[in-house]
Design a protein around this motif. Structure first.
Motif, PDB file in Angstrom:
ATOM      1  N   LYS A   1      -0.095  -4.705  13.234  1.00 50.19           N
ATOM      2  CA  LYS A   1       0.989  -5.860  11.926  1.00 50.19           C
ATOM      3  C   LYS A   1       0.885  -5.168  11.165  1.00 50.19           C
ATOM      4  CE  LYS A   1       1.584  -9.046  14.218  1.00 50.19           C
ATOM      5  NZ  LYS A   1       1.727 -11.420  14.687  1.00 50.19           N
ATOM      6  N   PRO A   2       1.933  -5.633   9.973  1.00 55.71           N
ATOM      7  CA  PRO A   2       1.281  -5.692   8.615  1.00 55.71           C
ATOM      8  C   PRO A   2       0.924  -7.084   8.186  1.00 55.71           C
ATOM      9  CG  PRO A   2       3.601  -4.873   8.835  1.00 55.71           C
ATOM     10  CD  PRO A   2       2.733  -5.505  10.564  1.00 55.71           C
TER      11      PRO A   2
ATOM     12  N   ILE B   1      -5.587  -5.739   3.513  1.00 56.82           N
ATOM     13  CA  ILE B   1      -4.758  -6.291   3.420  1.00 56.82           C
ATOM     14  C   ILE B   1      -2.823  -4.652   3.179  1.00 56.82           C
ATOM     15  CG2 ILE B   1      -4.557  -8.374   2.748  1.00 56.82           C
ATOM     16  CD1 ILE B   1      -4.025  -7.759  -0.398  1.00 56.82           C
ATOM     17  N   ASP B   2      -2.387  -4.725   3.349  1.00 55.66           N
ATOM     18  CA  ASP B   2      -1.163  -3.968   3.453  1.00 55.66           C
ATOM     19  C   ASP B   2       0.172  -3.289   2.447  1.00 55.66           C
ATOM     20  OD1 ASP B   2      -1.751  -2.004   5.935  1.00 55.66           O
ATOM     21  OD2 ASP B   2      -1.110  -3.985   7.161  1.00 55.66           O
TER      22      ASP B   2
ATOM     23  N   GLY C   1      -3.173   3.281  -9.034  1.00 54.92           N
ATOM     24  CA  GLY C   1      -2.885   3.652  -8.518  1.00 54.92           C
ATOM     25  C   GLY C   1      -2.828   3.838  -6.424  1.00 54.92           C
ATOM     26  N   ILE C   2      -3.065   2.286  -6.086  1.00 54.33           N
ATOM     27  CA  ILE C   2      -3.227   1.878  -4.773  1.00 54.33           C
ATOM     28  C   ILE C   2      -2.483   0.965  -4.566  1.00 54.33           C
ATOM     29  CG2 ILE C   2      -5.954   2.094  -5.189  1.00 54.33           C
ATOM     30  CD1 ILE C   2      -5.849  -1.065  -5.619  1.00 54.33           C
ATOM     31  N   GLY C   3      -1.171   0.697  -5.212  1.00 58.22           N
ATOM     32  CA  GLY C   3      -0.051  -0.131  -4.627  1.00 58.22           C
ATOM     33  C   GLY C   3       1.070   0.610  -5.727  1.00 58.22           C
TER      34      GLY C   3
ATOM     35  N   SER D   1       0.805  -1.453  -0.438  1.00 59.83           N
ATOM     36  CA  SER D   1      -0.082   0.437  -0.158  1.00 59.83           C
ATOM     37  C   SER D   1       1.160   1.401  -0.211  1.00 59.83           C
ATOM     38  CB  SER D   1      -0.656  -0.139   1.272  1.00 59.83           C
ATOM     39  OG  SER D   1      -0.036   0.373   2.236  1.00 59.83           O
ATOM     40  N   SER D   2       0.334   2.367  -0.083  1.00 56.15           N
ATOM     41  CA  SER D   2       1.413   3.398  -0.595  1.00 56.15           C
ATOM     42  C   SER D   2       1.163   3.907   1.252  1.00 56.15           C
ATOM     43  CB  SER D   2       0.107   4.465  -1.379  1.00 56.15           C
ATOM     44  OG  SER D   2       0.113   4.281  -2.287  1.00 56.15           O
ATOM     45  N   GLU D   3       0.899   3.654   1.949  1.00 58.39           N
ATOM     46  CA  GLU D   3       1.232   4.302   3.924  1.00 58.39           C
ATOM     47  C   GLU D   3       1.465   3.361   3.597  1.00 58.39           C
ATOM     48  OE1 GLU D   3      -1.147   3.588   8.106  1.00 58.39           O
ATOM     49  OE2 GLU D   3      -1.846   2.923   6.094  1.00 58.39           O
TER      50      GLU D   3
END
Length: 402
Positions: free
Chosen positions: A128-129, A178-179, A195-197, A93-95
């Motif tokens: 926790k990822p 999910i991350d 644009g989500i990953g 993820s972008s985060e």
């Protein structure tokens, strides 16, 4: 015509199967090939084990796991042909990606630094990822565990690994369930395009010639239908060579894009075929040589040493108890003898041996071959450690000390 059914998942690395059917390679061998599209690896496994299909597009570690009876009753599986090397990527993820090097090109180019950055990011993340994997016994999961373990991350304690079908990874990432995920193409490319990953690591940069999907069949079927299997392997060899030729990639991407196969845009499918992929939406594509290999460098040869590397990882992560019997059974899944029988006299160059030290080649190297000339491609692991199939215990001890 001999009817044969093969189960598969909608992934770019199903290409040799699709080409064998659509380009007439199977028909030329007297085979009427039916491809059965499924949604999860568990379903593909069950179709094979319970005889709904004769063969399957299968994760290499899953073929070993089924033979060893992990998660179900043992069913001896024969894998006489590898469909591809590599072809997967870790997308975050972008985060979560923001906690790594700000330049995605640096992340992918330096898996050692990125592994350490990821280890540091775990404690800073809001939870926790949660990393999606396509199956517990997948090539992707084995590679992810190997990469995380290098940085001191315990994948069973420090992150949560969640099993999802490959085609659902993008939606799960979009919803924040999910991350990140590690999966075969085109699903990382789809996530980047939306644009989500962001791609943080490529399988080819973790293990240059990482074993991926195999053609799998039940051992009893292989023994009872030797002529049918031989003809299928000859068709797949021609199909894989066709898929590997850049001149055919545009046509191949269009074939795979059809609704009955991968059902994604040809432009996204073509990225993995060309090895030129954007790592973040809006960025210029980067070159990832050998990102996905279908034929060159003996990519289809089922090295028993690669089956034993899979076994070593199952032992390392306590998925199977080590024993001489389990080691022999694991090595026996990759059937180089069946590959040699099918392609004998075809002009295909094949290795003179069935095992090699994995991760030892830093440069292309000519290899002893039964016929023709054969050059093996570089096959280094990112950490520089080599795997000697004659000393699995010593390799595991080296991993513990590293």
């Amino acid at each position: 015509m001999t009817p044969l059914a093969i189960a598969f998942l909608p992934l770019t690395d199903s290409a040799p199967l699709v080409a064998a059917r659509e380009r007439g390679f199977a028909e030329a061998e007297g085979i009427s090939l039916r491809l059965v599209r499924d949604t999860s690896w568990a379903a593909v496994r069950d179709r094979l084990v319970y005889g709904q299909v004769q063969c399957a597009h299968l994760l290499a570690p899953l073929a070993v796991a089924v033979t060893l009876g992990l998660s179900q009753a043992p069913c001896p599986i024969a894998a006489p042909f590898k469909l591809n090397d590599n072809g997967n990527a870790l997308t975050l993820s972008s985060e979560l990606a923001a906690a790594l090097d700000p330049d995605p090109r640096n992340r992918v180019a330096d898996p050692i630094a990125t592994a350490h950055d990821f280890a540091a990011a775990i404690g800073l993340h809001r939870r926790k990822p949660i990393i999606g994997i396509v199956h517990r016994f997948s090539s992707h999961a084995m590679m992810l565990r190997y990469w995380l373990g290098y940085a001191g991350i315990n994948p069973d304690r420090d992150v949560t690994l969640r099993v999802l079908p490959p085609s659902l990874m993008t939606q799960a990432l979009r919803l924040g369930e999910i991350d990140g995920f590690i999966a075969g193409e085109p699903w990382s490319s789809v996530s980047v395009a939306e644009g989500i990953g962001e791609i943080a690591a490529a399988g080819v940069n973790i293990w240059q010639r990482g074993v991926e999907k195999v053609l799998a069949t039940r051992t009893d079927w292989a023994e009872a239908h030797g002529d049918d299997l031989d003809r299928l392997l000859r068709a797949l060899d021609r199909a894989a060579a066709w898929c590997d030729d850049p001149a055919n990639h545009e046509e191949l991407a269009a074939l795979l894009a059809r609704p009955e196969y991968v059902d994604q845009a040809p432009s996204l499918i073509g990225q993995a075929l060309s090895g030129r992929m954007p790592l973040r939406r809006g960025d210029e594509p980067v070159s990832l040589p050998d990102f996905l290999v279908f034929h060159r460098g003996a990519a289809n040869f089922p090295w028993r040493s690669q089956a034993l590397w899979i076994y070593s990882q199952l032992v390392r992560w306590q998925m199977v108890a080590p024993s001489p019997e389990a080691e022999r059974a694991a090595a026996g899944v990759f059937r180089s003898d069946l590959y040699r029988r099918a392609l004998a006299g075809s002009g295909v160059a094949m290795p003179g041996a069935s095992m090699k030290v994995e991760g030892a080649l830093a440069q292309p190297m000519p290899a002893a071959s039964h016929q023709g000339t054969l050059t093996l491609a570089p096959d280094r692991f990112f950490d520089g450690l080599a795997f000697d199939p004659e000393d699995v215990a010593g390799y595991l001890e080296a991993l513990r000390q590293s």
